[in-house]
Design a protein around this motif. Structure first.
Motif, PDB file in Angstrom:
ATOM      1  N   VAL A  51       0.846  -1.195   0.000  1.00 32.63           N
ATOM      2  CA  VAL A  51       0.000   0.000   0.000  1.00 32.63           C
ATOM      3  C   VAL A  51       0.890   1.256   0.000  1.00 32.63           C
ATOM      4  O   VAL A  51       0.639   2.215  -0.736  1.00 32.63           O
ATOM      5  CB  VAL A  51      -0.960   0.016   1.213  1.00 32.63           C
ATOM      6  N   PRO A  67      -9.577   4.540  -1.749  1.00 32.52           N
ATOM      7  CA  PRO A  67      -9.503   3.265  -1.031  1.00 32.52           C
ATOM      8  C   PRO A  67     -10.884   2.616  -0.997  1.00 32.52           C
ATOM      9  O   PRO A  67     -11.894   3.306  -0.850  1.00 32.52           O
ATOM     10  CB  PRO A  67      -9.071   3.668   0.388  1.00 32.52           C
ATOM     11  N   GLY A 198     -11.071   7.849   4.287  1.00 29.99           N
ATOM     12  CA  GLY A 198     -10.006   7.608   3.326  1.00 29.99           C
ATOM     13  C   GLY A 198      -9.353   8.858   2.773  1.00 29.99           C
ATOM     14  O   GLY A 198      -8.638   8.791   1.770  1.00 29.99           O
ATOM     15  N   ILE A 202      -4.760   5.567   4.257  1.00 29.11           N
ATOM     16  CA  ILE A 202      -5.408   4.296   3.932  1.00 29.11           C
ATOM     17  C   ILE A 202      -5.156   3.351   5.094  1.00 29.11           C
ATOM     18  O   ILE A 202      -4.003   2.998   5.379  1.00 29.11           O
ATOM     19  CB  ILE A 202      -4.848   3.691   2.623  1.00 29.11           C
TER      20      ILE A 202
END
Lengths: 450, 450
Positions: A51, A67, A198, A202
């Motif tokens: 991520v 996200p 978001g 994240i």
């Protein structure tokens, strides 16, 4: 975009960078079909480090990200409505239950039902429950501060979160998953991220508290003379009855529509002005305390009580059917709002009159979590694109000092409303925080702020 | 400074701008006498608008401010240690209880005991209690996320806060006091300010939830074979006993020092490796469930149980005397830390050995809120200025994944430690938030960050 995707393929492997529209379409539309977008790509990182690589690439190449968890939101907060790249967190599905600490560490992609089952296997329970439990995931539930029917008892997601791991908009990874219940060492980043939809970071994992399993459970459906009497009775129950697990309001006309739908008479006080659904969960028989709090109370007409699971479910059916009865009557405008408790009863009367004035003949269903001041205002009749009726209802909420989003957040659906609900000073403070943690504005840029 | 003070006199009236050292001295030293500073002035605003004027003047003239409540902190977070101006919030003492909502709106200067009394008069209670209740004020308790003995049951201050009113470092006033339990409209500024130690904004009022009054209460002092057995028993109690109100650990040697101090034998299992103080509060008699959870449990040696108030107080005395027994033996280094529950028992053994190695002959008292993983490590023997022993203990906490501040915060006392407890990414995120809400760094600039 090409360089971004090429970087993602290197970082995640080509199998986890979807660009085929047949594959991305499912990620670009919300489950209700109300929000339909399009994503140039869907990336599916398999770890927090991946991520972080995606966010770093997005920063470098100025690519906007959305996200996405279980995609069960109602305000278009997890859908690529402006051509964003979707970051799907479903692969982050690690789950560890720590029975000694009564906590669990769950990846963002763990579905609520999976978490509930794992907690149950350890002799514990999770404090939040909601209808979308099979699809809704931990990451999205934290990011939206999800609620449900047990907020009265255990609080919303915010109250379950002991710590989070997240990738901020700067690309930095913050992680506090050791399960420290008391931890006063600077700003609580987990609480800031909770409910941030978001836009700041994240969430990749959360450390969550677990709660004791329910003891003896009693459910009652109580008829009252009016909404005001129901609100007063609810306050008395909160004061006098330990172990309240649910406290739900249904106004009388709404429940009678449900009776038509179910083709059954109301199980109690058929002409009541309002109804309360009360559930108490206590180690020893909670019935005497509940009866004592209700018996002889002014405005309380009658009560049906159940202790067996099947009977309790039959009483709950009267509450749950409110969510579905609207759709049998026409298009439903679902507005989920909170009022100060002192303003709740007057609001319920006023909103029905306001809707009738604005759209004569429309039906207004009123029900919700009265223990939290939370009412679902479901307006049936006006077509879906008649958003002026939403304006009428939300405008009244703001006038009465309420919140235009009890649950689900602002998303894209309500962002034009944020500045009517929150003061310029509050919105500016939020924007300053957004700039601090997401300086390039790459995280969910089309959500929250107009 | 002269122009700042002149502006304050215009805004607050000269009577509320103190510059006489005889008058300011009491605000410049903390109650323990450990932190002694000096303030060029103490200002006492009487409203949120006046606080906003003070902050605006401080911004304009680049004057550093220290917000101060009841001045009961333990880490020098509310004392002018670098010549700051003290903003004393004592005059913000408005208090309204809303019984229907089970909430109260309290000015920053309302003492905890006053709030508790007002909640009690409405048939309710406040969820946080602590020893400094007569002096500690709502503003400071929110700003430091104060805890106390009922965190296990009701959570810390954070869990009581429904909304706050505050003046940010920008001078902007944010206010959300309508009591909206469910309110997902952007970032939760109240939760961000909670625990921020006056570095982001000055809290002027808070909307707080109230809880039901205790029902039937049972207190038990339980002897266990070891600290590990006590931790295990505590987990079982959390899982199996509804209505736990307190769960306190004392290690065996510490309790026996208390026995010497009280000149009385331990009331149960005199040679136990550790003791638990358990309190359960339930609508119906909680004793059967408590007995069932303890009887025959491996590692549980014996238990003394009390239901009458005076008897319960006698059992509590064994826990409470731990806070005072250290001072009868010498200088006390009070370190209030949290460990992951799984690491707690090993830490307790290790920290005693570490202290003995570093300072042979020192006494280490161990006790605390085991239900929250929170241990008070009180080291007696080394002189107060021997901070190397604090380093030994806090270093072990960080190594074992714990938190160096369970309660009280970082303040000035632990700011050199922040970067050892929190990662560079976390500290940088906190600094970015600080810059966003206090761009000129005028709010408590000597607290939190090294």
């Amino acid at each position: 975009m090409r360089e971004f995707l090429s970087g993602c393929r290197d970082a995640l492997g080509p199998a986890h960078v979807l660009v085929d529209p047949d594959l991305t379409a499912a990620y670009a539309t919300d489950w209700t079909g109300r929000f339909r977008g399009a994503a140039p790509a869907v990336v599916r990182p398999g770890s927090t480090a991946e991520v972080a690589e995606v966010v770093a690439l997005a920063r470098r190449h100025r690519v906007a990200l959305v996200p996405q968890g279980g995609n069960t939101g109602l305000v278009g907060g997890g859908v690529p409505l402006a051509g964003e790249v979707v970051v799907s967190l479903g692969r982050l599905d690690r789950l560890d239950v720590d029975g000694t600490a009564a906590q669990a560490t769950a990846g963002a992609g763990v579905p609520l039902a999976t978490l509930q089952a794992a907690a149950g296997a350890a002799g514990l329970a999770f404090g939040v429950d909601l209808g979308a439990r099979d699809s809704a995931t931990v990451g999205g539930m934290v990011a939206t501060n999800a609620g449900g029917i047990h907020v009265l008892r255990h609080g919303a997601m915010r109250a379950q979160v002991v710590g989070v791991e997240a990738v901020l908009g700067t690309g930095a990874v913050v992680s506090r998953l050791a399960g420290l219940v008391k931890d006063n060492t600077g700003y609580d980043l987990a609480q800031l991220l909770c409910g941030s939809e978001g836009t700041l970071g994240i969430i990749t994992a959360a450390r969550l508290r677990l709660v004791a399993r329910p003891g003896q459970v009693v459910t009652a459906l109580v008829g009252t003379g009016s909404v005001a009497a129901a609100v007063e009775a609810a306050s008395a129950l909160r004061r006098d009855v330990a172990g309240l697990a649910a406290l739900e309001l249904m106004d009388g006309p709404s429940l009678r529509l449900v009776a038509d739908h179910l083709a059954a008479p109301p199980p109690v006080a058929p002409d009541a002005g309002a109804y309360l659904l009360v559930e108490v969960d206590a180690p020893a028989d909670p019935l005497p305390a509940l009866a004592a709090a209700l018996d002889g109370r002014p405005g309380v007409l009658d009560a049906a009580v159940a202790t067996e699971r099947a009977e309790r479910a039959r009483l709950w059916r009267w509450r749950e059917a409110h969510s579905e009865v609207g759709a049998t009557l026409g298009e439903v405008h679902k507005l989920d709002v909170t009022l100060p408790v002192a303003a709740l009863a007057a609001f319920c009367a006023e909103v029905v009159a306001c809707v009738e004035r604005a759209r004569p003949g429309a039906t207004t269903l009123l029900f919700g979590h009265v223990g939290d001041g939370n009412v679902h205002v479901n307006v049936v009749g006006p077509p879906a694109d008649d958003t002026a009726i939403d304006d009428v209802v939300l405008g009244l909420v703001v006038e009465r000092g309420g919140s235009i989003s009890a649950e689900h957040g602002i998303g894209t659906a309500k962002k034009a409303w944020l500045a009517r609900d929150r003061s310029p000073a509050e919105v500016e403070a939020m924007r300053a925080i957004k700039r601090a943690l997401d300086p390039d504005g790459i995280l969910n840029p089309n959500v929250l702020f107009a």
